[in-house]
Design a protein around this motif. Structure first.
Motif, PDB file in Angstrom:
ATOM      1  N   THR A  14       0.835  -1.205   0.000  1.00  0.00           N
ATOM      2  CA  THR A  14       0.000   0.000   0.000  1.00  0.00           C
ATOM      3  C   THR A  14       0.867   1.250   0.000  1.00  0.00           C
ATOM      4  N   ILE A  15       1.903   1.243   0.847  1.00  0.00           N
ATOM      5  CA  ILE A  15       2.775   2.418   0.932  1.00  0.00           C
ATOM      6  C   ILE A  15       3.555   2.608  -0.367  1.00  0.00           C
ATOM      7  N   LYS A  49       2.693   1.618  -3.318  1.00  0.00           N
ATOM      8  CA  LYS A  49       1.773   2.039  -4.372  1.00  0.00           C
ATOM      9  C   LYS A  49       1.515   3.534  -4.273  1.00  0.00           C
ATOM     10  N   LYS A  50       1.289   3.986  -3.049  1.00  0.00           N
ATOM     11  CA  LYS A  50       1.041   5.421  -2.835  1.00  0.00           C
ATOM     12  C   LYS A  50       2.234   6.254  -3.276  1.00  0.00           C
ATOM     13  N   LEU A  73       2.483   6.237  -7.028  1.00  0.00           N
ATOM     14  CA  LEU A  73       1.453   7.103  -7.600  1.00  0.00           C
ATOM     15  C   LEU A  73       1.862   8.563  -7.500  1.00  0.00           C
ATOM     16  N   GLU A  74       2.361   8.937  -6.327  1.00  0.00           N
ATOM     17  CA  GLU A  74       2.800  10.328  -6.132  1.00  0.00           C
ATOM     18  C   GLU A  74       3.905  10.683  -7.112  1.00  0.00           C
ATOM     19  N   ARG A  92       2.529  11.112 -10.588  1.00  0.00           N
ATOM     20  CA  ARG A  92       1.777  12.355 -10.747  1.00  0.00           C
ATOM     21  C   ARG A  92       2.713  13.548 -10.890  1.00  0.00           C
ATOM     22  N   TYR A  95      -2.384  13.599   0.832  1.00  0.00           N
ATOM     23  CA  TYR A  95      -1.355  13.626  -0.195  1.00  0.00           C
ATOM     24  C   TYR A  95      -1.890  14.442  -1.363  1.00  0.00           C
ATOM     25  N   ASP A  99      -1.045  15.223  -4.321  1.00  0.00           N
ATOM     26  CA  ASP A  99      -1.015  14.783  -5.718  1.00  0.00           C
ATOM     27  C   ASP A  99      -1.930  13.591  -5.992  1.00  0.00           C
ATOM     28  N   LEU A 100      -2.513  13.025  -4.939  1.00  0.00           N
ATOM     29  CA  LEU A 100      -3.385  11.863  -5.137  1.00  0.00           C
ATOM     30  C   LEU A 100      -4.852  12.307  -5.184  1.00  0.00           C
ATOM     31  N   GLU A 103      -7.825   7.761  -4.034  1.00  0.00           N
ATOM     32  CA  GLU A 103      -6.482   7.228  -3.774  1.00  0.00           C
ATOM     33  C   GLU A 103      -6.027   7.538  -2.353  1.00  0.00           C
ATOM     34  N   SER A 159      -8.013   5.135  -0.149  1.00  0.00           N
ATOM     35  CA  SER A 159      -7.615   3.725  -0.203  1.00  0.00           C
ATOM     36  C   SER A 159      -6.219   3.538   0.369  1.00  0.00           C
ATOM     37  N   PHE A 160      -5.400   4.608   0.347  1.00  0.00           N
ATOM     38  CA  PHE A 160      -4.106   4.502   1.021  1.00  0.00           C
ATOM     39  C   PHE A 160      -4.302   4.332   2.529  1.00  0.00           C
ATOM     40  N   GLY A 200      -5.811   1.055   3.311  1.00  0.00           N
ATOM     41  CA  GLY A 200      -4.819  -0.007   3.116  1.00  0.00           C
ATOM     42  C   GLY A 200      -3.872  -0.152   4.291  1.00  0.00           C
ATOM     43  N   ILE A 201      -3.403   0.979   4.831  1.00  0.00           N
ATOM     44  CA  ILE A 201      -2.466   0.812   5.945  1.00  0.00           C
ATOM     45  C   ILE A 201      -3.178   0.435   7.242  1.00  0.00           C
TER      46      ILE A 201
END
Lengths: 375, 303
Positions: free
Chosen positions: A7-8, A10-11, A14-15, A18, B87, B89-90, B94, B97-98, B101-102
């Motif tokens: 998860t981390i 992926k985040k 993604l950042e 972007r 965040y 930029d998300l 997103e 779900s981040f 997810g954690i």
């Protein structure tokens, strides 16, 4: 465990995706620097501008100038008629070297006395003046040897002479670009990897989102690992691009094993990322992080890694300092694997040193995080 | 009991940011920490979240002893810091779900929960917006959503409304109420807006690291041992110190054209009016009004 880590990652990925500008910078800046540096800091001295003043005008003097300009080291920038003009050419920077062939050159030459010749050099660029002088000596001595053998042949006598043959391995034309490009890869990776990791972590500290993560059930190590991995992958991509570029543009061969090289790259990147991580445990603002990471990586790596200045020619005390520069070992691995095709066995101490750095930097960061937390 | 603290102390060097604080926050309540900046609200909340270790005292959050095992509480709480900490930029989804997810939410459970939260927050049409492009009020809602996504037992909101316009604040409190009442989540919130305290079931008034008053908003107002008078009068600001020096007057301040006077219970409206007139102020009547939380606040600060 794993799913939280993913998860981390992926985040973070993604950042990164972007933030196009950073992403492109990270991938292509190393190659661009390689390209620019590779061309800009060539330590080879070629195409030295030479002005000739031939006061002798004999077949011997013409033979000498012909030999001179047959090599790629010298380019003629014109003939002048007296010494003053020659001086003028050099003073005005139109020529780097001037050659004055005295009127009695051929007479002296043919009569067996000395044949006088004057080299005038612009010493303001010591490097090219030094090289020019060496080449000029070489050519004039070639000329002498040729004349001697001609005479001995005619006279039927034997003159004792030593013949020097050379055989240069791994870089037959002794192009400095091969050395530079391999060193440059280490230099650029060190800077980019360390600075990017530090900034990625400190950015979250600065905007407070790391605090948000700390109250969740993920461990600081998961956070760090998750954040660093995408940067690691990017660094690998940037490295591959650099190797391709080195091959295509600078004609740097890759004779060794890709596996040995990859192992070295892995250890080196781990130590660079580890260093970035360590800085991020200390820095509270992006500005501080950037300054600290630049200061710690750029100058020492440039000067002390052997990237430009050969370590063997440094004063002994300074040589000791080079041992604490991770890039030093990776440059050794790069050069040995790419140019010579060396294997693990002959490079084991470089691998050991890099592994040591990786363990030290990452270990110390983990300890600091354990004791102090992330914030 | 969602949170129980007794003789809680947090020192930074010699400075006690939180100085011997005890309180109990009941399950499913909205529990407010009220005070000026530097009163110790944020420090107290950070200790409850396990971000800071108390120097001494006892602290139990969701049944977990924070001093012994601060990490154990993490799956059971949600936290929204002062900075909303998204965040930028998300996208909205997103971001959610981040955080889901954690906290270990995955697959369809995660998706369903995100849909639910977005509907609750009336943000369903914003799911694919980049967080940085959201108006501040929506960023704040998204922050709340991220903190409550995993259905924690307690949600901690540290000054969630700072920097947001009044209308957004009112709406935001609507979402907080919904969260607390429908899902039975305990909400622990800090604020320096007095009018927001009215939304809380229970308030702790903090000053210089200590609790100076506590109770429900109405009981705090009832418990005020002062009378408040409002006088319509023509006066100049320079005359306020004169009014303050009257016997029985504790404080006086101007509220537009209205003179608001805090007085000892022994002082009545007529006596006050007589005093005012004797100084030459033109005043017709003195009306006694119900105290507001502001009066309570000022009263406790001055002690």
């Amino acid at each position: 465990m794993i799913s939280k880590l993913l998860t981390i990652m992926k985040k973070e990925a993604l950042e990164l995706l972007r933030d196009r500008l950073s992403l492109l910078t990270f991938i292509f800046l190393p190659s661009m620097l390689l390209f620019l540096y590779g061309y800009a800091i060539s330590l080879d001295v070629k195409h030295i501008k030479v002005a000739i003043c031939d006061l002798d005008r004999s077949s011997q003097s013409r033979e000498l100038t012909r030999k001179l300009f047959a090599s790629e080291y010298f380019d003629s920038v014109g003939e002048v008629s007296d010494e003053q003009e020659l001086d003028e050419m050099i003073r005005k920077g139109r020529a780097t070297a001037g050659i004055l062939i005295y009127p009695d050159f051929s007479r002296g030459y043919l009569s067996g006395r000395t044949a006088p010749l004057l080299f005038i050099l612009d010493g303001s660029n010591a490097q090219s003046a030094q090289s020019a002088l060496t080449y000029l000596y070489g050519i004039s001595s070639d000329f002498q040897v040729a004349a001697l053998s001609e005479i001995s042949l005619k006279a039927g006598i034997k003159i004792p002479a030593a013949e020097l043959r050379d055989r240069v391995w791994f870089n037959p034309r002794m192009e400095s670009s091969r050395n530079l490009v391999t060193g440059l890869m280490a230099f650029v990776l060190m800077i980019v990897a360390a600075i990017a990791t530090t900034l990625a972590i400190v950015r979250e500290k600065e905007n407070g989102s790391i605090e948000q993560m700390v109250v969740t059930p993920v461990s600081p190590l998961q956070i760090m690992l998750g954040k660093i991995t995408p940067y690691f992958i990017l660094a690998v991509i940037a490295s591959i691009l650099m190797i391709i570029l080195a091959r295509l543009i600078f004609d740097v061969p890759f004779v060794g094993s890709a596996f040995v090289f990859a192992a070295g790259l892995l250890l080196f990147l781990l130590s660079a990322l580890g260093l970035g991580l360590l800085i991020s445990t200390i820095a509270a603002s992006q500005q501080f992080a950037f300054t600290a990471a630049s200061f710690i990586t750029i100058l020492p790596t440039q000067i002390l890694s052997g990237f430009i200045f050969p370590i063997e020619s440094m004063p002994r005390v300074i040589q000791y300092f080079t041992y604490i520069i991770p890039a030093r070992y990776f440059i050794e691995i790069c050069r040995s694997v790419m140019l010579k095709g060396s294997g693990f066995l002959s490079l084991w101490h470089d691998f050991a040193a890099l592994a040591g750095f990786a363990v030290f930097f990452i270990g110390l960061s983990v300890m600091r995080i354990r004791v102090k937390g992330l914030i | 009991m969602a949170v129980s603290a007794s003789h809680l102390v947090k020192k930074f060097g010699d400075f006690a940011a939180v100085d011997d604080v005890s309180f109990n926050a009941g399950d499913g309540t909205i529990f407010g920490f009220l005070g000026a900046n530097g009163a110790g609200k944020t420090t107290t909340i950070r200790m409850m979240c396990g971000l800071l270790m108390p120097t001494s005292g006892l602290l139990t959050v969701a049944g977990v002893d924070i001093l012994k095992d601060p990490e154990k509480v993490r799956t059971r709480i949600g936290y929204m810091s002062q900075f909303f900490s998204l965040y930028p930029d998300l996208t909205v989804v997103e971001n959610l779900s981040f955080f889901g997810g954690i906290y270990g939410l995955r697959g369809t459970t995660l998706e369903r929960r995100i849909d639910e939260v977005l509907l609750e927050l009336e943000m369903d049409d914003m799911r694919n917006r980049i967080a940085s492009s959201l108006p501040l009020g929506y960023k704040q809602r998204l922050g709340l959503g991220s903190a409550a996504l995993h259905k924690p037992e307690i949600v901690f909101l540290d000054e969630p409304t700072s920097g947001v316009d009044p209308l957004c604040r009112v709406r935001f409190w609507g979402f907080i109420k919904k969260l607390a009442k429908r899902d039975g989540i305990t909400v622990i919130v800090s604020t320096h807006f007095l009018n927001e305290a009215e939304y809380c079931d229970h308030i702790l008034l903090m000053n210089a690291g200590r609790i100076v008053a506590e109770g429900s908003p109405s009981s705090l107002k009832k418990g005020l041992d002062f009378r408040i008078f409002e006088i319509e009068a023509e006066f100049r600001l320079a005359e306020l110190p004169v009014v303050r020096s009257f016997p029985g007057v504790v404080d006086a301040y101007a509220w537009g054209r209205v003179l608001r006077v805090t007085a000892e219970p022994s002082l009545d409206a007529d006596a006050l009016l007589a005093n005012l007139k004797s100084t030459g102020l033109k005043a017709d009547s003195a009306k006694e009004v119900k105290p507001t939380l502001e009066d309570v606040f000022i009263r406790h600060y001055e002690r």
